[in-house]
Design an enzyme around this catalytic site. Structure first.
Site, PDB file in Angstrom:
ATOM      1  N   LYS A 123       0.826  -1.215   0.000  1.00  0.00           N
ATOM      2  CA  LYS A 123       0.000   0.000   0.000  1.00  0.00           C
ATOM      3  C   LYS A 123       0.860   1.265   0.000  1.00  0.00           C
ATOM      4  CE  LYS A 123      -3.925  -2.277   2.306  1.00  0.00           C
ATOM      5  NZ  LYS A 123      -4.923  -2.183   3.406  1.00  0.00           N
TER       6      LYS A 123
ATOM      7  N   TYR B 126     -12.390  -2.303  -3.603  1.00  0.00           N
ATOM      8  CA  TYR B 126     -12.866  -2.436  -2.231  1.00  0.00           C
ATOM      9  C   TYR B 126     -14.395  -2.351  -2.138  1.00  0.00           C
ATOM     10  CZ  TYR B 126      -8.273  -2.431   0.055  1.00  0.00           C
ATOM     11  OH  TYR B 126      -7.025  -2.777   0.516  1.00  0.00           O
TER      12      TYR B 126
ATOM     13  N   HIS C  21      -2.064  -5.413   1.477  1.00  0.00           N
ATOM     14  CA  HIS C  21      -3.327  -6.133   1.271  1.00  0.00           C
ATOM     15  C   HIS C  21      -2.983  -7.541   0.829  1.00  0.00           C
ATOM     16  CE1 HIS C  21      -7.278  -7.266  -0.301  1.00  0.00           C
ATOM     17  NE2 HIS C  21      -6.594  -7.809  -1.298  1.00  0.00           N
TER      18      HIS C  21
ATOM     19  N   GLU D 205      -9.617 -10.852  -7.516  1.00  0.00           N
ATOM     20  CA  GLU D 205      -8.624  -9.777  -7.362  1.00  0.00           C
ATOM     21  C   GLU D 205      -7.475  -9.913  -8.364  1.00  0.00           C
ATOM     22  OE1 GLU D 205      -9.512  -9.065  -2.602  1.00  0.00           O
ATOM     23  OE2 GLU D 205      -7.514  -9.724  -3.211  1.00  0.00           O
TER      24      GLU D 205
HETATM   25  N1  UDP Z   1      -9.707  -0.806   7.408  1.00  0.00           N
HETATM   26  C1  UDP Z   1      -9.731   0.422   8.032  1.00  0.00           C
HETATM   27  N2  UDP Z   1     -10.367   0.529   9.250  1.00  0.00           N
HETATM   28  C2  UDP Z   1     -10.947  -0.535   9.856  1.00  0.00           C
HETATM   29  C3  UDP Z   1     -10.910  -1.789   9.211  1.00  0.00           C
HETATM   30  C4  UDP Z   1     -10.276  -1.897   7.988  1.00  0.00           C
HETATM   31  O1  UDP Z   1      -9.210   1.396   7.507  1.00  0.00           O
HETATM   32  O2  UDP Z   1     -11.507  -0.382  10.953  1.00  0.00           O
HETATM   33  C5  UDP Z   1      -9.033  -0.908   6.103  1.00  0.00           C
HETATM   34  C6  UDP Z   1      -7.629  -1.500   6.251  1.00  0.00           C
HETATM   35  O3  UDP Z   1      -6.776  -0.831   5.335  1.00  0.00           O
HETATM   36  C7  UDP Z   1      -7.858  -2.948   5.840  1.00  0.00           C
HETATM   37  C8  UDP Z   1      -8.923  -2.803   4.760  1.00  0.00           C
HETATM   38  O4  UDP Z   1      -9.755  -1.768   5.229  1.00  0.00           O
HETATM   39  O5  UDP Z   1      -6.660  -3.554   5.395  1.00  0.00           O
HETATM   40  C9  UDP Z   1      -9.724  -4.054   4.494  1.00  0.00           C
HETATM   41  O6  UDP Z   1     -10.246  -4.530   5.702  1.00  0.00           O
HETATM   42  P1  UDP Z   1     -10.279  -6.092   6.038  1.00  0.00           P
HETATM   43  O7  UDP Z   1     -11.113  -6.254   7.261  1.00  0.00           O
HETATM   44  O8  UDP Z   1     -10.670  -6.844   4.811  1.00  0.00           O
HETATM   45  O9  UDP Z   1      -8.760  -6.409   6.466  1.00  0.00           O
HETATM   46  P2  UDP Z   1      -7.554  -7.156   5.752  1.00  0.00           P
HETATM   47  O10 UDP Z   1      -8.123  -8.301   4.961  1.00  0.00           O
HETATM   48  O11 UDP Z   1      -6.861  -6.141   4.887  1.00  0.00           O
HETATM   49  O12 UDP Z   1      -6.668  -7.616   6.887  1.00  0.00           O
END
Ligand code: UDP
Length: 141
Positions: A11, A51, A117, A128
């Site tokens: 990122k 997203y 990610h 994806e």
């Molecule tokens: N995210 C955020 N705030 C939150 C939860 C998620 O900004 O409270 C963002 C964070 O960048 C995260 C992305 O949204 O990586 C996708 O969330 P997910 O729960 O899918 O987490 P990941 O799979 O990336 O661990």
């Protein structure tokens, strides 16, 4: 057994910190190969579509702003159990909760700016990977 692929995105925060090489090194040490890669500055439309599953979440707008704030390194990783292996290397979404030695524990600053990610399942990996590398499948021969 088919060799699996997963989508990784380094990122904007981690690209700005100049740690692409250090993160790639962790993938390689874990036995994951770089199957495809490109450094891109995402458009707003691309970030929103990528997203889309989070569109209703309160953090969606900030997440999109963050993902378009600078270039990202998009990579298809390939190897045995690539999806799970990459998730283990990444650590928990919130770097404060991520295990020591994981990418997020070492390189991420917050739950929003969390360095990487990674696809979380074969179904999402397929979508994806195809989104960024048209014609590429989740399973390699
Ligand atoms: N995210 C955020 N705030 C939150 C939860 C998620 O900004 O409270 C963002 C964070 O960048 C995260 C992305 O949204 O990586 C996708 O969330 P997910 O729960 O899918 O987490 P990941 O799979 O990336 O661990």
């Amino acid at each position: 057994m088919a060799i699996e692929r997963t989508l990784s995105i380094i990122k904007p925060d981690a690209v700005a910190k100049n740690v692409i090489g250090q993160i790639y090194s962790r993938f390689e040490t874990a036995g994951l190969k770089i199957a495809a890669a490109k450094l891109v500055h995402l458009s707003r439309a691309d970030a929103e579509q990528f997203y889309a599953v989070h569109a209703a979440r309160p953090f969606f707008k900030d997440l999109v702003e963050f993902m378009i704030s600078g270039p990202v390194m998009i990579t298809a990783l390939e190897g045995e159990n690539a999806i799970l292996k990459n998730r283990e290397l990444m650590g928990a979404t919130d770097p404060k909760k991520a295990e020591a030695g994981t990418i997020r524990a070492d390189f991420a600053d917050s739950i929003d700016a969390n360095a990487v990610h990674g696809s979380d399942a074969a179904e999402t990996a397929a979508v994806e990977i195809a989104f960024f590398f048209p014609g590429m499948n989740v399973y390699a021969r």
